[in-house]
Design a protein around this motif. Structure first.
Motif, PDB file in Angstrom:
ATOM      1  N   UNK A   1       0.799  -1.258   0.006  1.00 50.99           N
ATOM      2  CA  UNK A   1       0.103   0.098  -0.064  1.00 50.99           C
ATOM      3  C   UNK A   1       0.804   1.073   0.104  1.00 50.99           C
ATOM      4  N   UNK A   2       0.552   2.236  -0.975  1.00 49.45           N
ATOM      5  CA  UNK A   2       1.390   3.277  -1.050  1.00 49.45           C
ATOM      6  C   UNK A   2       1.149   4.317   0.129  1.00 49.45           C
ATOM      7  N   UNK A   3       2.042   4.921   0.923  1.00 50.19           N
ATOM      8  CA  UNK A   3       1.908   5.453   1.826  1.00 50.19           C
ATOM      9  C   UNK A   3       1.940   7.219   1.500  1.00 50.19           C
ATOM     10  N   UNK A   4       0.986   7.924   1.819  1.00 52.21           N
ATOM     11  CA  UNK A   4       1.094   9.422   1.383  1.00 52.21           C
ATOM     12  C   UNK A   4       1.746  10.176   2.574  1.00 52.21           C
ATOM     13  N   UNK A   5       2.816  10.639   2.321  1.00 57.98           N
ATOM     14  CA  UNK A   5       3.643  11.349   3.435  1.00 57.98           C
ATOM     15  C   UNK A   5       3.809  12.873   3.108  1.00 57.98           C
ATOM     16  N   UNK A   6       3.404  13.544   3.914  1.00 55.73           N
ATOM     17  CA  UNK A   6       3.076  15.004   3.679  1.00 55.73           C
ATOM     18  C   UNK A   6       4.154  15.677   4.691  1.00 55.73           C
ATOM     19  N   UNK A   7       4.864  16.889   4.027  1.00 54.55           N
ATOM     20  CA  UNK A   7       5.535  17.719   5.043  1.00 54.55           C
ATOM     21  C   UNK A   7       4.779  19.161   4.821  1.00 54.55           C
ATOM     22  N   UNK A   8       4.339  19.515   6.326  1.00 60.00           N
ATOM     23  CA  UNK A   8       3.550  20.520   6.261  1.00 60.00           C
ATOM     24  C   UNK A   8       4.357  21.972   6.580  1.00 60.00           C
ATOM     25  N   UNK A  21      17.899  12.095   2.627  1.00 57.56           N
ATOM     26  CA  UNK A  21      17.718  10.842   3.397  1.00 57.56           C
ATOM     27  C   UNK A  21      16.744   9.771   2.443  1.00 57.56           C
ATOM     28  N   UNK A  22      16.597  10.048   1.334  1.00 54.85           N
ATOM     29  CA  UNK A  22      15.816   9.102   0.542  1.00 54.85           C
ATOM     30  C   UNK A  22      13.981   9.246   0.464  1.00 54.85           C
ATOM     31  N   UNK A  23      13.677  10.299   0.797  1.00 53.39           N
ATOM     32  CA  UNK A  23      12.110  10.387   0.980  1.00 53.39           C
ATOM     33  C   UNK A  23      11.695  11.808   0.210  1.00 53.39           C
ATOM     34  N   UNK A  24      10.990  11.345  -0.725  1.00 54.46           N
ATOM     35  CA  UNK A  24      10.357  12.575  -1.411  1.00 54.46           C
ATOM     36  C   UNK A  24       8.897  12.958  -0.949  1.00 54.46           C
ATOM     37  N   UNK A  25       8.638  13.771  -0.020  1.00 56.12           N
ATOM     38  CA  UNK A  25       7.248  13.913   0.319  1.00 56.12           C
ATOM     39  C   UNK A  25       6.637  14.901  -0.493  1.00 56.12           C
ATOM     40  N   UNK A  26       5.263  15.016  -0.183  1.00 53.20           N
ATOM     41  CA  UNK A  26       4.403  15.792  -0.600  1.00 53.20           C
ATOM     42  C   UNK A  26       4.567  17.244   0.162  1.00 53.20           C
ATOM     43  N   UNK A  27       4.566  18.317  -0.379  1.00 53.16           N
ATOM     44  CA  UNK A  27       4.852  19.624   0.265  1.00 53.16           C
ATOM     45  C   UNK A  27       3.488  20.225   0.328  1.00 53.16           C
ATOM     46  N   UNK A  28       2.639  20.605   1.635  1.00 52.81           N
ATOM     47  CA  UNK A  28       1.640  21.270   1.744  1.00 52.81           C
ATOM     48  C   UNK A  28       1.926  22.324   2.780  1.00 52.81           C
TER      49      UNK A  28
END
Length: 396
Positions: A1-8, A21-28
């Motif tokens: 399952x895909x994890x939606x990881x958001x950087x606020x 560190x290998x993580x491409x977050x969604x930025x909101x």
């Protein structure tokens, strides 16, 4: 399952730290107005601001996500200091800090909407400052950097030479503590490597973006690709191009009469795309498109799927945003081109853009292969031009 990881957070430093560190977050960006917030001490202020940012973003989400809010506050002589905002304040701040030490607090709030958990933590790092001269302070403030960062300094930028040492987590001073974030994620049931698997591994920086076109066939290959894609597109509809890159193919599609919008996760590539497709490109992950269901007449992916560790989340998103009878046009594994042209079965391998793999995955999401073409690439040193196949899937 895909994890939606958001950087606020809109902090470039935090985004860069996660990417490294290998993580491409969604930025909101949260939109929280920090000046109106108070707390009993600097550490609690940092934690409270982080919490408010995370909660503000979660309040506007329409689906599940894991959201990280962060905020940094410098404690000096028991008082909190954020961004100085003006040159005068920055100069005064540095005259106070030079030759002394302060504590950089970074509040972390992680909210996992699926698990219905909210974690609030604080990381604190002691920072030792060099004894700057007035001229050094004036020169540093003139760069503009200290005006827009907490504590009026950086350790990963122009301010690095003015920090003589840190006691604690270096990344915490940059903007977020990676070890602390790892522990917080574990508490909501997410192992750090899972975020590696659900994010893109190819995020091009400006070094690559500046030479991308000329090293990959330039306008000649882009024109050929656009003509092939255009031959498979419905006429008069809206086209969404995934991984639009520098916009070189998208611009050629526009020249052929298509209305093209593009998305990409690389800020460096988008800088170039905005020149070619002004007002029609945006930063977005192809696995989490900011588009409502059934809105697109066509989705295009040129040289994207082979870069992915798993192409299924992208195909699932394509199916979600396509209208009934909409089409998905994508390049595919060029080693299969001659086999497909000769009506032979494709190689049954697990390459993420192999025909057999794409057909099987697409079928799970109601996408049926109903068209194909090829186009030649630039001639190589051998005198031969590679052939690139393009497939069309239709939404049933």
């Amino acid at each position: 399952m895909s994890i939606r990881f958001v950087l606020a957070s809109k902090s470039p430093a935090r985004l860069k730290t996660l990417r490294s560190a290998g993580i491409e977050p969604e930025v909101i960006v949260s939109g929280v107005y920090e000046d109106d917030v108070t707390a009993e001490n600097p550490g609690e202020l940092a934690r409270l601001l982080a919490t408010l940012k995370a909660r503000a973003v979660v309040a506007n989400l329409s689906d599940h996500a894991t959201v990280l809010g962060c905020d940094s506050v410098l404690e000096f002589d028991g008082e909190p200091y954020g961004k100085p905002e003006t040159p005068e304040a920055a100069r005064e701040r540095w005259r106070m800090m030079r030759g002394r030490s302060g504590v950089l607090h970074t509040g972390h709030c992680l909210i996992d909407t699926s698990a219905k958990q909210e974690l609030r933590e604080l990381a604190s790092t002691t920072v030792h400052f060099a004894d700057l001269t007035d001229d050094e302070i004036a020169a540093y403030v003139a760069t503009g950097e200290p005006l827009v960062v907490a504590g009026a300094f950086t350790v990963d930028g122009l301010g690095g030479p003015f920090v003589t040492g840190v006691e604690g987590d270096y990344h915490n001073v940059v903007g977020l503590s990676l070890p602390l974030l790892r522990r917080m994620l574990a508490q909501v049931g997410i192992a750090w490597p899972e975020l590696w698997k659900t994010t893109s591994t190819y995020v091009y920086d400006e070094t690559v973006a500046s030479t991308y076109d000329e090293t990959r066939g330039g306008v000649v290959r882009a024109e050929a690709a656009a003509r092939a894609v255009d031959s498979l597109l419905p006429k008069g509809g809206r086209v969404l191009e995934l991984a639009v890159g520098t916009g070189i193919v998208g611009a050629e599609l526009v020249a052929l009469g298509n209305l093209v919008h593009g998305v990409d996760i690389s800020a460096a590539m988008l800088q170039h795309a905005r020149v070619r497709l002004p007002g029609h490109v945006a930063a977005a992950d192809a696995t989490r498109l900011p588009i409502a269901d059934r809105r697109c007449d066509a989705v295009v992916a040129v040289w994207l799927l082979h870069l992915l560790g798993n192409s299924e989340p992208v195909i699932a998103e394509v199916a979600r945003v396509l209208r009934t009878d909409g089409v998905f046009v994508t390049t595919t594994d060029k080693s299969d081109a001659s086999r497909y042209a000769d009506d032979r079965g494709p190689d049954d391998n697990r390459s993420q853009d192999a025909i057999a793999h794409l057909v099987a995955v697409a079928a799970r999401y109601g996408l049926v292969l109903d068209g194909a073409t090829t186009f030649p690439g630039p001639t190589r040193n051998t005198g031969q031009a590679p052939t690139y196949p393009v497939l069309r899937f239709r939404r049933s």
